[in-house]
Design a protein around this motif. Structure first.
Motif: not given
Length: 368
Positions: A20-23, A27-29, A115-117
């Motif tokens: 959740v934190r990574a995604l 999206l905020a970058d 999603g995340a790989d």
């Protein structure tokens, strides 16, 4: 419950929160949209005619990109690209993010964070315009619905993107219109004439704009047939929860949160996607930066049959209701996917390999 079972639950919860934190950070970058666009456009141009780039993976530190090249007979990879894997008619090219040069896209794109790989922990983005006009989400109802909501919410805020129409049954905080009524309106708009699909939805423009995106859940057999006909006409794209309609990308959701898509070449952990998108949308409305900043316009196409002015029409027509569910006006993915009847499932989706340690970006062509 044994000690090992308890430990696994703790690890699964920690991995879920980490994703959740990574995604959300992805999206905020504010630098991410340009990086994704340059990777997709650059790789597609380098691969040559008849090839496309349906998906790109960015490493967690955003220093490396891996692009899946699909098609027949792509050119040999040239700097900054290098071939990292091949399977059937799919190639994986990688590059250093710093070596990518700005490339004007030759067509509009609809990049969707999926999603995340599962192996590298990187964020996977699929370009919907590289595939058919329909995407279906099948498998576990709880996970599939949450992913559907997250994809629809991304499209709703996409700068200069298509109008998004959400049918009843997709989101509990937004009733929507009945699917049959929407299909009738879209059919009437298509019969209106060239560009009528946009004009009938209130754009007022005569040039052909982007297709309307219709989001629906569990359409009946007749509704799927009608939807397939509209998609084949080129004026409608569809996100479908349930059985597919016509030619489409089929994404299969597993109870663990794994999302598989052989055609776009994705194999990701998607259970955290809805929470991340919901959080990022609220942050975007506060700071107006991140994934939904305006993109570079595509180059004017030289061939026939393209969008009239080479870019997406900016007018919104029939928007999904606004982001905060309590205001009941924009669609927002639910932070926790709702449960359905059936076998008991864990409160947190089981995690794949922990992506906390990422020593080397090792992209791969997903299993077919």
């Amino acid at each position: 419950m044994t000690g090992r079972d308890f430990t696994e639950l703790i690890r699964a919860r920690a991995a879920y929160r980490g994703r959740v934190r990574a995604l959300t950070a992805f999206l905020a970058d504010p630098a991410v949209p340009a990086l994704v666009d340059h990777a997709l456009a650059g790789a597609g141009e380098a691969a040559g005619a008849g090839c496309r780039a349906p998906a790109v993976t960015l490493s967690p530190d955003r220093r490396r990109v891996a692009v899946l090249i699909a098609g027949h007979g792509p050119r040999a990879a040239v700097f900054p690209w290098r071939e990292a894997g091949r399977e059937m008619n799919d190639w994986t090219w990688t590059a250093d993010a710093a070596a990518l040069t700005p490339a004007a896209p030759d067509r509009p794109s609809l990049p969707l964070v999926v999603g995340a790989d599962r192996l590298t922990g990187g964020t996977v983005v699929a370009d919907w315009t590289a595939g058919p006009p329909a995407v279906s989400l099948e498998g576990d109802t709880r996970v599939a619905r949450s992913v559907l909501q997250a994809l629809a919410a991304q499209l709703d805020l996409f700068p200069g993107g298509p109008a998004v129409e959400v049918a009843r049954g997709v989101h509990p905080h937004y009733p929507g219109r009945e699917l049959d009524v929407i299909l009738d309106d879209l059919r009437a708009a298509a019969a209106y004439g060239p560009g009528g699909g946009t004009a009938a939805y209130g754009s007022g423009g005569e040039a052909a704009g982007p297709p309307v995106v219709l989001v629906c859940w569990a359409p009946t057999g007749d509704q799927r047939r009608r939807l397939a006909d509209l998609c084949a006409g080129g004026r409608v794209r569809a996100l479908i929860g349930g059985e597919p309609a016509g030619k489409c990308w089929r994404l299969h959701a597993e109870p663990s949160g794994r999302l598989l898509g052989p055609d776009p070449g994705i194999d990701v952990e998607a259970a955290a996607l809805s929470t991340a998108v919901s959080t990022a949308i609220k942050g975007f409305h506060r700071g107006a930066t991140g994934w939904w900043v305006p993109r570079a316009e595509p180059a004017v196409p030289s061939g026939g049959g393209a969008v009239a002015d080479g870019r997406y029409e900016t007018g919104r027509t029939r928007p999904v209701p606004p982001v905060l569910p309590r205001r009941a006006t924009r669609l927002e993915p639910r932070a926790e996917p709702e449960r359905t009847t059936g076998p008991r499932r864990p409160s947190e989706p089981a995690a794949g390999p922990d992506a906390g340690e990422f020593d080397a970006f090792a992209p791969r062509t997903p299993a077919r």
